[in-house]
Design an enzyme around this catalytic site. Structure first.
Site, PDB file in Angstrom:
ATOM      1  N   SER A 569       0.773  -1.562   0.247  1.00 33.80           N
ATOM      2  CA  SER A 569      -0.176   0.453   0.412  1.00 33.80           C
ATOM      3  C   SER A 569       0.837   1.165   0.081  1.00 33.80           C
ATOM      4  O   SER A 569       1.844   1.576  -0.999  1.00 33.80           O
ATOM      5  CB  SER A 569      -0.917   0.248   1.229  1.00 33.80           C
ATOM      6  OG  SER A 569      -2.094   1.240   1.108  1.00 33.80           O
ATOM      7  N   HIS A 684      -8.078  -4.733  -1.655  1.00 34.93           N
ATOM      8  CA  HIS A 684      -6.777  -4.548  -0.934  1.00 34.93           C
ATOM      9  C   HIS A 684      -6.036  -5.364  -0.607  1.00 34.93           C
ATOM     10  O   HIS A 684      -4.987  -5.062  -0.117  1.00 34.93           O
ATOM     11  CB  HIS A 684      -7.254  -3.135  -0.266  1.00 34.93           C
ATOM     12  CG  HIS A 684      -5.617  -1.800  -0.376  1.00 34.93           C
ATOM     13  ND1 HIS A 684      -4.876  -1.760  -1.193  1.00 34.93           N
ATOM     14  CD2 HIS A 684      -5.025  -1.476   1.120  1.00 34.93           C
ATOM     15  CE1 HIS A 684      -3.704  -0.731  -1.190  1.00 34.93           C
ATOM     16  NE2 HIS A 684      -4.170  -0.754  -0.107  1.00 34.93           N
TER      17      HIS A 684
END
Length: 709
Positions: A569, A684
């Protein structure tokens, strides 16, 4: 505390073992024009036939090279064994009189939501009652639901709003569920797939912020409007409570249902560190809680807690950034400014979190990234009573949280360390004897062979940057040790010591050294540590990480050809910058679900919500500094880059897979060694179940060993 915990969840997804398509199919025309000559815009079509054909081809190449050997298969099986283990601690939360747990294992790959009593939970093998079986539900409905949690209505806790995601995306479908009959409620509250925010008002009303149609979502892809919805009426008839701006981050509302202190609030997030919270009166009038927009607030019973992120002068006094303040809520709303300091940071300490019990406040702090716990008891005026709840072993993490602040002083305490399997305790504040051990995670690797130490590297501007090192006791300082450095460095998130069976099995057991770098941008020393690497100062995070890496070389722990780094991320952006700015330091890099194209990131998925962190590249003045840390724009032919693996997920509607696709494609076109793997599911987190998680982690570690051994 909501923003901190959301970001923490993001960080923890990638820090250890566990590493939806409202995403635009193509970028807006303005963004495409701003991108200039981008040869890979065709990969923006996330579900397009041609891009997916490219993805499948790249996946096949990567699997053939790194995921078909016996070493990979053995590691994959051993990581899956950990994830499916029945010996793991089933963490619980109290709902009514029962304790609920969401559990995945070999028999339940998508998971079961189950419950038991406290008496049963104390047993080595509790008797669990299944409430909902996602695998059975998926089979019956021919869906691919991933569990995203439940909100249950006080005080009888019969009705719940379940959030279910297709394939792990952030976008959820919401369905009302009856805990007594263990079934979905026909004609109950239901919402189609969207990044909705919902909250109970009472049995027949909820607050709902969702996709109400064109123009109802913000640029960040979150709801712009919150409404009050009555049971039995169409969503189109819901009445508007508050309407934000398109440029806001998100809008939501909720009711605090604490008996005797029922209040309604509206929350307007203008940006990640800029928000307004309003008290909503019975007449619908909104009154702002008058604190700085960058401060976090929390209301519990008669108390208002405030965390200023910058120094705050009020009532003739100045309260430092990173402190925790308390005041009577009603008095504060009436204009009084009698404030008590509960915690004040110093150069070595910061606030990690806090949690209420019925009569006390448990405060988790850090000193040089190591945990400390205090119990504070409110006083009618002046300082609150302070007592130590109990510390953690050296270089470990301890976190305590109340079980149910409405009626109990009970708390759970979790103790963990790099070499210390997680232990769960249960106690009652003020009760003699302290907390009692409830559950103990097994050891998944032999920790007796390793040492943990903390070191400090000196960054480019002279700042001392802490890092943890886990290394074999037999370590030889000859520069030949395969070493993996992990970092995050963003959103005020701290990386503290924690047990990771995955790291133990995949890296330490094989003789590797594992390092956690506590670089600026994180929250290890509170807001100041974070703000030191925001926007134009973002390169300080990368300078810090380079300093840690260089310190490992100078100490002869490793050398560039044996050192790799990994991040996910925001940490994937870190990985992209270490790749492009400091290629001489590493033999291999793994970048997971990363931001990499910093020119167009606000126009992809939820990217617009992070401009408070990175800046706005559509502003020419801000693009001048952003382009210095945009990996996609800092690739140069003729440079020697270490081998790199990019991993992502088609269902990631937060960062999106486009960043990794384009970065890998550009590097390959330039002739560089860039591998790519895109999991179709997983959101994610890049994995929708234990099997996928084990595969993704095994792939990353196998890749690193292949290049660093």
């Amino acid at each position: 505390m909501q923003r901190r915990w959301i970001a923490l969840a993001i960080a923890l997804t990638f820090s250890g073992m566990t590493q939806a398509h409202d995403t635009p199919k193509t970028a807006p025309a303005a963004a495409q024009a701003a991108a200039g000559d981008d040869e890979n815009l065709w990969l923006d079509d996330i579900d397009g036939a041609k891009p997916l054909e490219w993805v499948k081809s790249e996946n096949a190449r990567t699997v053939a090279k790194y995921a078909e050997g016996q070493d990979f298969k053995s590691l994959d099986a051993r990581l899956l064994e950990v994830l499916d283990s029945d010996a793991k601690i089933p963490m619980v939360s109290r709902i009514g009189d029962s304790y609920y747990n969401f559990w995945r294992d070999k028999e339940h790959p998508k998971g079961i939501w189950r419950r038991t009593s406290l008496a049963e939970y104390r047993k080595d093998k509790p008797n669990w009652e299944t409430v909902i079986d996602l695998d059975a539900l998926n089979a019956a409905e021919k869906e691919n639901w991933v569990w995203h949690g439940a909100q249950c209505l006080k005080p009888d806790y019969r009705r719940c709003l379940l959030s279910l995601s297709r394939g792990g995306a952030d976008a959820d479908v919401v369905r009302e569920f009856d805990l007594t009959t263990k079934s979905f409620i026909k004609d109950g509250f239901t919402l189609p797939e969207a990044k909705s925010q919902i909250a109970w008002i009472d049995q027949d009303h909820i607050y709902v912020a969702t996709d109400f149609g064109p123009g109802s979502m913000t640029d960040s892809s979150y709801p712009r409007i919150v409404k009050e919805w009555k049971r039995g009426t169409p969503l189109s008839s819901a009445t508007t409570v508050y309407e934000g701006q398109k440029t806001d981050m998100s809008i939501s509302a909720f009711r605090d249902r604490t008996p005797g202190f029922e209040r309604d609030f509206v929350h307007r997030a203008l940006a990640f560190y800029n928000s307004e919270t309003y008290l909503r009166g019975k007449d619908g009038k909104l009154t702002k809680i008058d604190v700085p927009n960058d401060a976090e607030t929390d209301v519990e019973r008669e108390w208002l807690l405030i965390e200023p992120r910058t120094d705050w002068t009020v009532g003739g006094k100045t309260y430092p950034s990173g402190s925790l303040l308390a005041t009577k809520f009603d008095d504060f709303m009436a204009g009084k400014r009698e404030i008590t300091v509960l915690f004040a940071p110093d150069a070595h300490s910061s606030l990690a979190s806090y949690s209420w019990t019925r009569n006390h406040l448990i405060v988790n702090t850090m000193r040089d990234v190591v945990s400390q716990l205090q119990v504070l008891t409110p006083a009618a005026s002046g300082p609150w009573k302070s007592e130590t709840l109990g510390g953690a072993p050296a270089l470990s993490t301890v976190q305590a949280s109340g079980v149910d602040a409405d009626d109990s002083d009970d708390y759970f305490m979790i103790v963990t360390g790099f070499l210390q399997p997680t232990t769960l305790y249960f106690g009652t504040v003020g009760k003699n004897g302290g907390a009692q051990e409830l559950k103990h995670s097994p050891a998944f690797f032999d920790a007796s062979k390793f040492n943990v130490s903390q070191h400090f590297a000196t960054s480019k501007d002279g700042t001392k940057v802490p890092y943890f090192e886990i290394a074999p006791k037999s370590l030889k300082t000859d520069g030949n040790n395969p070493t993996l450095v992990y970092g995050y460095g963003g959103f005020e998130i701290s990386l503290q010591p924690a047990y990771s069976a995955g790291v133990g099995r995949a890296w330490l057991e094989k003789g590797g050294v594992y390092v956690i770098a506590n670089i600026r941008g994180g929250g290890e020393y509170g807001p100041r540590w974070h703000q030191a690497a925001q926007k134009a100062n973002r390169p300080r995070a990368y300078e810090d990480f380079a300093a840690v890496s260089q310190d490992l070389i100078d100490r002869k722990i490793t050398s560039p050809k044996h050192m790799g780094m990994m991040g996910g991320s925001n940490g994937g952006l870190l990985a992209g910058n270490m790749l492009t700015k400091y290629p001489q330091l590493y033999g291999a890099v793994v970048s997971q679900v990363a931001l990499l194209d910093m020119k167009r990131y606000p126009h992809m998925s939820a990217g617009a919500s992070w401009m408070a962190e990175y800046g706005n590249p559509d502003n020419p003045e801000e693009w001048k500094y952003i382009q210095t840390f945009s990996p996609y724009h800092n690739l140069h032919k003729g440079t020697h880059y270490p081998a790199v693996l990019f991993t992502t997920s088609t269902r990631d509607d937060r960062v999106g897979p486009v960043h990794a696709r384009k970065m890998a494609a550009r590097m390959q076109a330039m002739g560089f060694d860039a591998s790519f793997y895109e999991n179709i599911e997983g959101g994610h987190g890049a994995a929708a179940d234990n099997k996928q998680s084990a595969f993704m982690n095994a792939l990353s570690y196998t890749y690193l060993w292949e290049h660093l051994k």
